[in-house]
Scaffold this motif. Structure first.
Motif, short mmCIF file in Angstrom:
data_model
loop_
_atom_site.label_atom_id
_atom_site.label_comp_id
_atom_site.label_asym_id
_atom_site.label_seq_id
_atom_site.Cartn_x
_atom_site.Cartn_y
_atom_site.Cartn_z
N ALA A 258 0.72 -1.26 0.05
CA ALA A 258 0.05 -0.13 -0.13
C ALA A 258 0.73 1.30 -0.11
O ALA A 258 0.56 2.17 -0.54
CB ALA A 258 -0.92 -0.14 1.19
N GLN A 259 2.10 1.02 0.64
CA GLN A 259 2.89 2.35 0.62
C GLN A 259 4.27 1.76 0.78
O GLN A 259 4.79 0.93 1.60
CB GLN A 259 2.68 3.27 1.78
N TYR A 260 5.15 2.13 -0.12
CA TYR A 260 6.65 1.73 -0.26
C TYR A 260 7.34 2.30 0.97
O TYR A 260 7.22 3.67 1.48
CB TYR A 260 7.40 2.14 -1.40
N ALA A 261 8.39 1.81 1.47
CA ALA A 261 9.30 2.26 2.45
C ALA A 261 10.51 2.51 2.01
O ALA A 261 10.91 2.24 0.79
CB ALA A 261 9.53 1.28 3.65
N LEU A 262 11.49 3.38 2.65
CA LEU A 262 12.79 3.66 2.28
C LEU A 262 13.45 2.46 2.08
O LEU A 262 13.30 1.31 2.80
CB LEU A 262 13.28 4.80 3.16
N PRO A 263 14.60 2.47 1.44
CA PRO A 263 15.54 1.17 1.19
C PRO A 263 16.49 0.95 2.55
O PRO A 263 16.41 2.03 3.58
CB PRO A 263 16.51 1.80 0.04
N LEU A 264 16.95 -0.03 2.66
CA LEU A 264 17.85 -0.55 3.88
C LEU A 264 18.98 0.60 3.93
O LEU A 264 19.52 0.80 2.75
CB LEU A 264 18.23 -1.86 3.43
N GLY A 265 19.39 0.99 4.99
CA GLY A 265 20.61 1.73 5.31
C GLY A 265 20.00 3.27 5.39
O GLY A 265 20.70 4.24 5.80
N LEU A 266 18.55 3.59 5.25
CA LEU A 266 18.26 5.07 5.22
C LEU A 266 17.08 5.11 6.42
O LEU A 266 16.42 6.17 6.60
CB LEU A 266 17.51 5.27 3.97
N GLY A 267 17.16 4.07 7.48
CA GLY A 267 16.25 4.08 8.35
C GLY A 267 16.41 5.23 9.32
O GLY A 267 15.57 5.65 10.16
N LEU A 268 17.72 5.54 9.48
CA LEU A 268 18.09 6.73 10.44
C LEU A 268 17.48 7.98 10.18
O LEU A 268 17.63 8.77 10.97
CB LEU A 268 19.59 7.06 10.64
#
Length: 351
Positions: A258-268
């Motif tokens: 339903a909604q895309y998340a940021l790629p790995l490594g950008l969680g901060l």
């Protein structure tokens, strides 16, 4: 470790001798007044391009002997032209020897680096099991760099007692730095896939590891999946292209969150992680996970590869043959080498 030998029938292998033979023929036909003799030095010059220092030295000796014979025949040693021609052959041969030695050293160094890279890639991207739980699996990896076997894509299939857990990802960048990043992500996934109770926990653990390890603007797009006979297929999408899901009857669609998340490594950056979403996955169905090197491959007109339209290529009963047919079709679509690595992981419900 020896550098690769040139092909026996390569025109460059016989070129030095052919050039010297041509110069000799022209010199004999034209007579002593024209001055073709210094061109004999082209023999050792060309020899240094394809052969080692021994071959270059041998061609240089032959060129010097030929120069001497033709110089005597033309009567050039009564003046400076004969000695000048021989000096040019000696000078070019010495320069060719130095060039051949340097080229061989570079080839050995390159072969060593490539060997290390290939070992790292084999350790990193282990062969996927042909059978994993209730699934059959096949994988294809095509590097964008000619003859290279190392790139920035990653994949893994882990069969746990509860379900089969899968990851496919695309590391920003290429080469050994990309391999280091992929190793961090795959190492975290391989541990979490066995230890964590559900897919969301697996994804959270991989994301924490990536956030700690990656610096600056480095990131990894990834798609995690969990497949079981009872619950179908669940996905976590970290900014990655959606998979292709092909039903038993041939119907194709691309499951998207339903909604895309940021790629790995950008969680901060403080955004929320992806939410798991589930689709049915039963007997006769198959799932193709892939990187954007597949869907973003362009033909001469700039059109993207129509993956959904080519899904019928996956109907071969042998998953490896089906995936190879799709890969060959992809390579025919582009006018040359791929501009990005292309990884494809095919999963079939085993009946």
């Amino acid at each position: 470790m020896k550098p690769p030998a040139p092909a026996a029938l390569s025109p460059l292998v016989v070129l030095p001798l052919a050039v010297m033979a041509l110069v000799a023929a022209v010199d004999l036909a034209a007579g002593p007044g024209v001055g073709f003799l210094p061109m004999v030095s082209l023999g050792p010059a060309f020899a240094s391009l394809v052969g080692g220092w021994r071959r270059t030295a041998l061609v240089g000796v032959l060129a010097l002997a030929l120069c001497l014979v033709l110089g005597v025949y033309d009567g050039l040693f009564t003046e400076r032209r004969g000695f000048t021609a021989m000096a040019s052959v000696v000078g070019v041969t010495v320069a060719g020897l130095a060039g051949a030695v340097m080229r061989q050293r570079r080839e050995i160094e390159f072969a060593g680096v490539r060997s290390i890279a290939e070992v790292a890639q084999r350790v990193l991207l282990r062969p996927v099991p042909g059978v994993a739980g209730h699934l059959r699996a096949a994988v294809s990896y095509t590097s964008a760099v000619a003859e290279a076997r190392i790139g920035g894509d990653l994949y893994e299939v882990v069969a746990t007692p509860a379900a089969v857990r899968v990851i496919i990802g695309d590391v920003q960048g290429k080469g050994l730095e990309a391999v280091e990043t992929a190793a961090v992500v795959l190492g975290a996934f391989r541990e979490a896939a066995y230890d964590e109770a559900d897919l969301a926990a697996v994804g959270a653990r991989v994301a924490r590891t990536a956030d700690r390890a990656l610096r600056g603007e480095k990131f990894v797009t990834a798609l995690l999946a969990e497949l079981s006979p009872e619950n179908g297929a669940a996905f976590l999408n970290y900014g990655h292209p959606p998979p292709l899901l092909m039903r038993e009857g041939g119907v194709v669609h691309f499951p998207e969150p339903a909604q895309y998340a940021l790629p790995l490594g950008l969680g901060l950056h403080g955004t929320d992680g992806p939410r798991p979403f589930r689709v049915d996955f039963g007997p006769g169905d198959q799932l193709l996970l892939h990187t954007d090197g597949v869907t973003e491959a362009r033909d001469r007109a700039g059109a993207f590869y129509p993956l959904g339209e080519r899904a019928d290529l996956l109907k071969d009963p042998n998953p490896d043959a089906a995936l190879e047919a799709l890969r060959q079709d992809l390579m025919r679509h582009v006018p040359g080498p791929l501009h990005d690595d292309a990884a494809m992981l095919l999963l079939r419900y085993r009946q």
